[in-house]
Design a protein around this motif. Structure first.
Motif, PDB file in Angstrom:
ATOM      1  N   LYS A   1      20.414 -95.161 -31.378  1.00 60.36           N
ATOM      2  CA  LYS A   1      21.744 -94.732 -31.799  1.00 60.36           C
ATOM      3  C   LYS A   1      22.536 -95.887 -32.395  1.00 60.36           C
ATOM      4  O   LYS A   1      23.306 -95.697 -33.340  1.00 60.36           O
ATOM      5  N   ARG A   2      22.337 -97.080 -31.860  1.00 60.36           N
ATOM      6  CA  ARG A   2      22.994 -98.250 -32.438  1.00 60.36           C
ATOM      7  C   ARG A   2      22.512 -98.473 -33.878  1.00 60.36           C
ATOM      8  O   ARG A   2      23.301 -98.792 -34.772  1.00 60.36           O
ATOM      9  N   SER A   3      21.210 -98.268 -34.137  1.00 61.14           N
ATOM     10  CA  SER A   3      20.663 -98.405 -35.485  1.00 61.14           C
ATOM     11  C   SER A   3      21.221 -97.333 -36.419  1.00 61.14           C
ATOM     12  O   SER A   3      21.611 -97.620 -37.555  1.00 61.14           O
ATOM     13  N   GLU A   4      21.294 -96.100 -35.950  1.00 62.90           N
ATOM     14  CA  GLU A   4      21.852 -95.008 -36.748  1.00 62.90           C
ATOM     15  C   GLU A   4      23.322 -95.270 -37.072  1.00 62.90           C
ATOM     16  O   GLU A   4      23.791 -94.981 -38.179  1.00 62.90           O
ATOM     17  N   PHE A   5      24.037 -95.807 -36.105  1.00 58.68           N
ATOM     18  CA  PHE A   5      25.438 -96.178 -36.287  1.00 58.68           C
ATOM     19  C   PHE A   5      25.573 -97.171 -37.440  1.00 58.68           C
ATOM     20  O   PHE A   5      26.395 -96.991 -38.357  1.00 58.68           O
ATOM     21  N   ALA A   6      24.748 -98.209 -37.434  1.00 59.63           N
ATOM     22  CA  ALA A   6      24.799 -99.223 -38.499  1.00 59.63           C
ATOM     23  C   ALA A   6      24.464 -98.622 -39.858  1.00 59.63           C
ATOM     24  O   ALA A   6      25.110 -98.938 -40.871  1.00 59.63           O
ATOM     25  N   GLN A   7      23.472 -97.736 -39.901  1.00 55.35           N
ATOM     26  CA  GLN A   7      23.035 -97.143 -41.162  1.00 55.35           C
ATOM     27  C   GLN A   7      24.053 -96.178 -41.742  1.00 55.35           C
ATOM     28  O   GLN A   7      24.029 -95.892 -42.941  1.00 55.35           O
ATOM     29  N   ASN A   8      24.967 -95.705 -40.913  1.00 55.81           N
ATOM     30  CA  ASN A   8      25.944 -94.710 -41.369  1.00 55.81           C
ATOM     31  C   ASN A   8      27.382 -95.236 -41.388  1.00 55.81           C
ATOM     32  O   ASN A   8      28.325 -94.450 -41.491  1.00 55.81           O
ATOM     33  N   SER A   9      27.543 -96.553 -41.305  1.00 55.05           N
ATOM     34  CA  SER A   9      28.870 -97.168 -41.383  1.00 55.05           C
ATOM     35  C   SER A   9      29.181 -97.463 -42.846  1.00 55.05           C
ATOM     36  O   SER A   9      28.912 -98.547 -43.357  1.00 55.05           O
ATOM     37  N   GLU A  10      29.770 -96.480 -43.522  1.00 55.54           N
ATOM     38  CA  GLU A  10      29.897 -96.525 -44.972  1.00 55.54           C
ATOM     39  C   GLU A  10      30.760 -97.686 -45.464  1.00 55.54           C
ATOM     40  O   GLU A  10      30.423 -98.346 -46.447  1.00 55.54           O
ATOM     41  N   LEU A  11      31.883 -97.927 -44.813  1.00 56.45           N
ATOM     42  CA  LEU A  11      32.768 -98.992 -45.274  1.00 56.45           C
ATOM     43  C   LEU A  11      32.134-100.367 -45.079  1.00 56.45           C
ATOM     44  O   LEU A  11      32.305-101.266 -45.899  1.00 56.45           O
ATOM     45  N   TYR A  12      31.401-100.531 -43.988  1.00 59.85           N
ATOM     46  CA  TYR A  12      30.697-101.802 -43.783  1.00 59.85           C
ATOM     47  C   TYR A  12      29.624-101.998 -44.841  1.00 59.85           C
ATOM     48  O   TYR A  12      29.476-103.089 -45.413  1.00 59.85           O
ATOM     49  N   LEU A  13      28.871-100.948 -45.122  1.00 59.50           N
ATOM     50  CA  LEU A  13      27.811-101.060 -46.131  1.00 59.50           C
ATOM     51  C   LEU A  13      28.390-101.349 -47.510  1.00 59.50           C
ATOM     52  O   LEU A  13      27.781-102.039 -48.319  1.00 59.50           O
ATOM     53  N   GLU A  14      29.605-100.852 -47.759  1.00 67.52           N
ATOM     54  CA  GLU A  14      30.252-101.070 -49.054  1.00 67.52           C
ATOM     55  C   GLU A  14      30.846-102.466 -49.181  1.00 67.52           C
ATOM     56  O   GLU A  14      30.811-103.073 -50.255  1.00 67.52           O
ATOM     57  N   THR A  15      31.384-102.999 -48.070  1.00 70.28           N
ATOM     58  CA  THR A  15      32.127-104.259 -48.151  1.00 70.28           C
ATOM     59  C   THR A  15      31.500-105.417 -47.382  1.00 70.28           C
ATOM     60  O   THR A  15      31.746-106.581 -47.699  1.00 70.28           O
ATOM     61  N   GLY A  16      30.728-105.110 -46.344  1.00 67.71           N
ATOM     62  CA  GLY A  16      30.170-106.165 -45.509  1.00 67.71           C
ATOM     63  C   GLY A  16      31.195-106.809 -44.593  1.00 67.71           C
ATOM     64  O   GLY A  16      30.889-107.814 -43.947  1.00 67.71           O
ATOM     65  N   GLY A  17      32.400-106.252 -44.520  1.00 65.97           N
ATOM     66  CA  GLY A  17      33.468-106.889 -43.765  1.00 65.97           C
ATOM     67  C   GLY A  17      34.287-105.956 -42.923  1.00 65.97           C
ATOM     68  O   GLY A  17      35.500-106.133 -42.804  1.00 65.97           O
ATOM     69  N   MET A  18      33.659-104.954 -42.337  1.00 70.52           N
ATOM     70  CA  MET A  18      34.375-103.980 -41.519  1.00 70.52           C
ATOM     71  C   MET A  18      33.793-103.933 -40.110  1.00 70.52           C
ATOM     72  O   MET A  18      32.607-104.176 -39.904  1.00 70.52           O
ATOM     73  N   HIS A  19      34.660-103.601 -39.164  1.00 74.78           N
ATOM     74  CA  HIS A  19      34.205-103.277 -37.817  1.00 74.78           C
ATOM     75  C   HIS A  19      34.110-101.767 -37.683  1.00 74.78           C
ATOM     76  O   HIS A  19      34.741-101.021 -38.443  1.00 74.78           O
ATOM     77  N   GLY A  20      33.324-101.336 -36.710  1.00 77.40           N
ATOM     78  CA  GLY A  20      33.178 -99.910 -36.485  1.00 77.40           C
ATOM     79  C   GLY A  20      33.135 -99.573 -35.011  1.00 77.40           C
ATOM     80  O   GLY A  20      32.827-100.420 -34.162  1.00 77.40           O
ATOM     81  N   ALA A  21      33.469 -98.322 -34.706  1.00 75.09           N
ATOM     82  CA  ALA A  21      33.326 -97.777 -33.356  1.00 75.09           C
ATOM     83  C   ALA A  21      32.752 -96.382 -33.493  1.00 75.09           C
ATOM     84  O   ALA A  21      33.037 -95.673 -34.459  1.00 75.09           O
ATOM     85  N   CYS A  22      31.956 -95.986 -32.538  1.00 79.76           N
ATOM     86  CA  CYS A  22      31.202 -94.737 -32.648  1.00 79.76           C
ATOM     87  C   CYS A  22      31.136 -94.043 -31.298  1.00 79.76           C
ATOM     88  O   CYS A  22      30.932 -94.695 -30.270  1.00 79.76           O
ATOM     89  N   ILE A  23      31.318 -92.734 -31.315  1.00 79.43           N
ATOM     90  CA  ILE A  23      31.080 -91.906 -30.137  1.00 79.43           C
ATOM     91  C   ILE A  23      29.749 -91.178 -30.328  1.00 79.43           C
ATOM     92  O   ILE A  23      29.494 -90.603 -31.385  1.00 79.43           O
ATOM     93  N   VAL A  24      28.923 -91.203 -29.301  1.00 76.41           N
ATOM     94  CA  VAL A  24      27.698 -90.401 -29.260  1.00 76.41           C
ATOM     95  C   VAL A  24      27.889 -89.352 -28.173  1.00 76.41           C
ATOM     96  O   VAL A  24      28.150 -89.698 -27.012  1.00 76.41           O
TER      97      VAL A  24
END
Length: 258
Positions: free
Chosen positions: A119-142
């Motif tokens: 799930k941590r890997s899926e979270f990283a693969q679906n963090s659109e703003l991070y993938l676009e900029t390389g400079g975002m934090h994210g939080a995710c609920i599973v």
């Protein structure tokens, strides 16, 4: 060479019943979720029902909140401020002593470590703003069915507030939810998660000693360095089973004292 865009941040003023609380540096996505989450995390509200209306004006960079009850700004701001570590000069009104008064988590739901890593890997693969900029934090609920909801922001605290806001707006119950974050789990991050009642918190990086002490006291499982086949379990709530075999780097840190 591929060039990523710059991450956005804007100064946005939060007002409650016409009284300005502070100006926050935020990314202009899911601001309604952030508002619900911040107000809940800092004790301004106890549920989404406490809010009568939220008016977001991006041109004026303001968020105006009307509460259903009176807001006593003098009493609230007589509380001591605690400046947070990292991601800008944030502030929380909860001390470590305050956080120890939160309800202890009683969820008996457990997870395999391989599931958390997946799930941590899926979270990283679906963090659109991070993938676009390389400079975002994210939080995710599973949730208990494996469905994921992601919120992103320039600040790790803001991202967690956004995902908590999403949860309380949608009346989600915390006992079978996992919180994943890209940021370090410090005591104020732990306090936000504890206020909502997440039983499991996973991060791609470390947890601080103070956060671990609070997590143990409140019976919250904290897992750090969730990367590839790596993990460090800092707590002993018994909610994570290590089923990862082969070349893995797994560590369980159990320190004495609360």
């Amino acid at each position: 060479m591929h060039s990523k865009g710059c991450p956005d941040e804007y100064p946005i003023s939060l007002l409650i019943n016409g009284y300005e609380i502070a100006v926050f540096q935020l990314t202009k996505y899911n601001l309604d979720d952030w508002t619900y989450g911040y107000l809940f995390s800092e004790g301004f509200i106890q549920s989404s029902n406490d809010i009568e209306s939220i008016v977001i004006n991006e041109e004026l960079s303001t968020i105006n909140v009307s509460l259903r009850s009176e807001f006593d700004e003098e009493q609230f701001f007589s509380k001591k401020k605690h400046y947070t570590a990292g991601c800008g000069r944030g502030v929380t009104f909860f001390s470590m002593t305050d956080v120890k008064e939160f309800e202890r988590v009683t969820s008996e739901k457990s997870y395999q470590l391989s599931y958390l890593l997946k799930k941590r890997s899926e979270f990283a693969q679906n963090s659109e703003l991070y993938l676009e900029t390389g400079g975002m934090h994210g939080a995710c609920i599973v949730d208990e069915n494996g469905a994921m909801t992601i919120r992103e922001d320039i600040g790790r605290h803001n991202a967690v507030d956004k995902i908590i806001g999403y949860a309380i707006k949608n009346h989600l119950q915390p006992d079978r939810l996992i919180l994943l974050t890209t940021g370090r789990v410090s005591y104020e991050m732990l306090s936000k998660a504890a206020k909502f009642g997440f039983p499991v918190i996973g991060s791609r990086t470390a947890a601080t000693k103070q956060a671990v002490q609070l997590a143990k006291y409140l019976n919250i499982e904290v897992i750090g360095y969730l990367r590839g086949k790596m993990a460090t379990i800092y707590t002993s709530a018994g909610r994570v089973e290590n089923d990862v075999t082969g070349e893995s780097s797994f560590q369980r840190i159990i320190e004495g004292g609360n």
